[in-house]
Design a protein around this motif. Structure first.
Motif, short mmCIF file in Angstrom:
data_model
loop_
_atom_site.label_atom_id
_atom_site.label_comp_id
_atom_site.label_asym_id
_atom_site.label_seq_id
_atom_site.Cartn_x
_atom_site.Cartn_y
_atom_site.Cartn_z
N ARG A 177 -83.71 3.50 64.75
CA ARG A 177 -82.79 4.31 63.95
C ARG A 177 -81.67 3.45 63.35
NH1 ARG A 177 -84.14 8.36 67.79
NH2 ARG A 177 -82.72 7.44 69.33
N GLN A 178 -81.07 2.58 64.16
CA GLN A 178 -79.96 1.76 63.68
C GLN A 178 -80.42 0.76 62.63
OE1 GLN A 178 -77.45 0.12 66.76
NE2 GLN A 178 -77.41 2.03 67.93
N ILE A 179 -81.62 0.23 62.80
CA ILE A 179 -82.15 -0.73 61.82
C ILE A 179 -82.50 -0.03 60.52
CG2 ILE A 179 -84.04 -2.33 61.33
CD1 ILE A 179 -84.08 -2.86 64.42
N ARG A 180 -83.13 1.13 60.61
CA ARG A 180 -83.52 1.79 59.36
C ARG A 180 -82.31 2.37 58.63
NH1 ARG A 180 -86.20 6.21 62.78
NH2 ARG A 180 -85.20 8.18 62.18
N ASN B 297 -78.62 12.29 54.71
CA ASN B 297 -77.54 11.36 55.07
C ASN B 297 -77.48 11.20 56.58
OD1 ASN B 297 -76.86 11.29 52.33
ND2 ASN B 297 -75.28 12.85 52.56
N TRP B 298 -76.92 10.07 57.01
CA TRP B 298 -76.63 9.86 58.42
C TRP B 298 -75.27 10.48 58.73
CZ3 TRP B 298 -79.97 8.01 61.98
CH2 TRP B 298 -81.10 7.34 61.51
N ASN B 299 -75.20 11.29 59.78
CA ASN B 299 -73.96 11.93 60.17
C ASN B 299 -73.10 11.00 61.00
OD1 ASN B 299 -74.78 14.40 58.99
ND2 ASN B 299 -75.96 14.90 60.83
N ASP B 300 -71.79 11.24 61.00
CA ASP B 300 -70.89 10.43 61.82
C ASP B 300 -71.11 10.75 63.29
OD1 ASP B 300 -68.99 8.61 62.56
OD2 ASP B 300 -67.28 9.95 62.18
N ASN B 301 -70.89 9.75 64.13
CA ASN B 301 -71.00 9.93 65.57
C ASN B 301 -69.85 9.16 66.22
OD1 ASN B 301 -71.63 9.71 68.33
ND2 ASN B 301 -73.84 9.75 67.95
N PRO B 302 -68.92 9.83 66.89
CA PRO B 302 -67.75 9.15 67.46
C PRO B 302 -68.10 8.10 68.51
CG PRO B 302 -67.91 11.40 68.27
CD PRO B 302 -68.90 11.28 67.16
N ASN B 303 -69.30 8.20 69.06
CA ASN B 303 -69.71 7.24 70.09
C ASN B 303 -70.55 6.10 69.53
OD1 ASN B 303 -68.51 8.80 72.21
ND2 ASN B 303 -70.28 10.18 72.12
N VAL C 34 -67.94 1.73 64.23
CA VAL C 34 -67.87 2.00 62.80
C VAL C 34 -68.28 3.43 62.54
CG1 VAL C 34 -68.39 -0.40 62.23
CG2 VAL C 34 -70.24 1.25 62.37
N ASN C 35 -67.93 3.91 61.37
CA ASN C 35 -68.33 5.25 60.97
C ASN C 35 -69.83 5.29 60.76
OD1 ASN C 35 -68.74 7.73 59.68
ND2 ASN C 35 -66.74 7.64 58.69
N ARG C 36 -70.52 6.14 61.46
CA ARG C 36 -71.98 6.19 61.37
C ARG C 36 -72.45 6.90 60.10
NH1 ARG C 36 -75.81 9.84 63.74
NH2 ARG C 36 -77.80 8.88 64.23
N PHE C 37 -71.56 7.63 59.44
CA PHE C 37 -71.96 8.35 58.23
C PHE C 37 -72.47 7.37 57.18
CE2 PHE C 37 -70.99 9.62 53.88
CZ PHE C 37 -71.72 10.80 53.79
N GLN C 38 -73.55 7.76 56.53
CA GLN C 38 -74.08 6.98 55.43
C GLN C 38 -74.71 7.90 54.40
OE1 GLN C 38 -76.03 3.01 55.86
NE2 GLN C 38 -77.90 4.10 55.28
N ASP C 39 -74.35 7.66 53.14
CA ASP C 39 -74.88 8.46 52.03
C ASP C 39 -76.21 7.87 51.59
OD1 ASP C 39 -75.41 9.87 49.75
OD2 ASP C 39 -73.48 9.48 48.78
N ASN C 40 -77.26 8.64 51.73
CA ASN C 40 -78.60 8.19 51.35
C ASN C 40 -79.09 8.84 50.06
OD1 ASN C 40 -79.11 6.36 53.36
ND2 ASN C 40 -80.10 7.83 54.73
#
Length: 467
Positions: A164-167, A95-101, A81-87
């Motif tokens: 990190r993934q949970i928060r 914000n969380w940046n996208d990560n292709p992996n 999924v797209n890792r980007f998230q608007d906080n």
């Protein structure tokens, strides 16, 4: 978790599991055998042996026509999924940046081990040593020491990536109106899922703190508590993960109203300053002085009145040992004369608390956090109450010397634990950690990171895009 003495309508884990199961294709593998239909099996039992020959062909034909569908696959689907998230709805969280992996569902459901099958977990923020310790970066001896401790580093990095993934999920659901009891329950369940453990092997490092406003720390809802997050609240989200007792302790402050920006910014700057000054041979006195100077350079205006932001002088950062959240050393967040030095190989949590109140906390409200006395763990304790002995056995087996809460005991099935727990506290084997509060009407913010002093560098394990 500190020393001394919550979603808009996000889906729960069970709902995600159900949707995922419906979305998966049927397993057509020949290894899955067809199961006979119970009804046809009963019909095939003929009580009259004289009619069995005539009845048999029809029944076999009926059995062939009643084929059951193959079982669905239970294997998890790894979804990128797209890792980007608007906080932007939470003040001063990036914000969380996208990560292709990046491979995780939302809410999170894929264990960290499946995302990194070769144990190549993400490395934290690397801070190079300077001055007299600059040689460490290229020292072969120091590099060999790190290779010897690679197992510990892997465990810590695994726990940090889970954090990190949970928060990231938590920040997406932390909005006004959130039920904090349900939030804590769901968050902790993701720790268990992502780290594939529910106890001393891995999972929850300590109870999820969601302390509001003048409560600085050690608050999590008890069973039956109805606490909701409001627009004008300042909420400290403090939770931990662990792998084999290697604990990641990390916290951030949630505020929606921009009037609290300076309060949140103060502890962010102070924590980063403390982490910056930490390292091999760093003195606690110097770290504390740098933290206090950064934190108390801020002030805040609330309802037309200006308040100085004060460092809470009786809350500290701390070292972390295996299965020991407070490992024995305390890092004060105010100027002091402690000449103790940080040492190679040590694990620390630097956490800072800024307050509009007195800058001094005390025990208040109903207790929710508990822990077995580290020095008494495993030792024979005379207990007359059978229920207390039974509860103690459960705690020792499930949590060891890790902290836990009444809410977790309720989840474990220990529904009648209040009186036995009181007996364990009175016997001294279990230590209560009540909420720590400044004066009512004040506001407290917090930020915390965990780092390890490696032989060749300092690694901030819990660092993320958000803070």
């Amino acid at each position: 978790m500190e020393s001394e003495n919550q979603h808009d309508s996000a889906k729960t884990l069970s709902e995600v599991e159900a949707e995922k199961s419906l979305a998966e294709p049927e397993n057509t593998s020949p290894a899955v055998q067809e199961q006979p239909d119970p009804a046809s099996t009963e019909e095939s039992k003929d009580p009259n042996p004289e009619e069995s020959k005539d009845a048999a062909p029809a029944k076999k034909k009926k059995k062939r026509n009643r084929k059951k569908p193959a079982k669905e696959s239970a294997a998890p689907v790894v979804a990128t999924v797209n890792r980007f998230q608007d906080n932007s709805h939470i003040r001063l969280l990036k914000n969380w940046n996208d990560n292709p992996n990046y491979m995780q569902t939302n809410p999170p459901s894929i264990p960290i081990s499946q995302q990194f099958p070769n144990n190549n977990f993400p490395i934290g923020e690397i801070c190079e040593y300077s001055g007299d310790n600059a040689y460490r970066a290229t020292s072969e001896e120091k590099r060999e020491l790190e290779r010897l401790h690679s197992y510990d580093y892997e465990a810590l990095r695994k726990g940090a990536e889970a954090h990190r993934q949970i928060r990231r999920w938590a920040q997406s659901v932390l909005k006004p109106g959130l039920d904090l009891h349900d939030f804590c329950e769901e968050l902790e369940n993701y720790s268990r899922v992502l780290l594939e453990g529910d106890g001393i092997e891995a999972g929850v490092g300590f109870p999820t703190g969601c302390s509001l406003n003048y409560v600085a720390a050690h608050f999590t809802p008890n069973p039956g508590d109805k606490v909701t997050l409001g627009y004008d609240d300042v909420c400290k989200v403090d939770f931990g993960t662990h792998v084999g007792g290697r604990i990641i302790d990390c916290a951030f402050t949630v505020a929606f109203n921009p009037k609290f920006d300076n309060l949140v910014h103060a502890t962010q700057d102070a924590t980063n300053e403390g982490v910056k000054h930490a390292g091999v041979d760093a003195r606690f006195s110097e770290i504390g002085g740098a933290i206090q100077e950064a934190l108390e350079s801020y002030e805040i205006e609330l309802d037309g009145r200006t308040y100085p932001i004060k460092a809470i002088r009786n809350l500290n950062g701390h070292s972390i040992g295996p299965f020991h959240i407070h490992g024995g050393k305390s890092v004060q967040i105010v100027k002091n004369n402690d000449q103790t030095k940080m040492e190679e190989g040590e694990l620390y949590a630097i956490e800072t608390f800024g307050s509009t109140g007195k800058g001094l906390v005390h025990d208040d409200l109903e207790c929710s956090h508990y822990m077995i006395d580290f020095d008494l763990f495993g030792k024979p304790i005379p207990l007359r109450d059978n229920k207390a002995r039974g509860l103690l056995r459960h705690i020792e087996k499930k949590y060891g010397t890790l902290p836990w809460s009444r809410r977790q005991l309720q989840r474990d099935g220990e529904t009648k634990h209040i009186l036995p727990l009181r007996n364990l506290v009175n016997a001294g084997i279990v230590v209560p950690y009540p909420p720590l509060c400044d004066v009512r009407g004040s506001y407290v913010s917090q930020m915390e990171h965990t780092f390890i002093i490696r032989p060749t560098c300092k690694e901030v394990l819990s660092r993320g895009d958000d803070f």
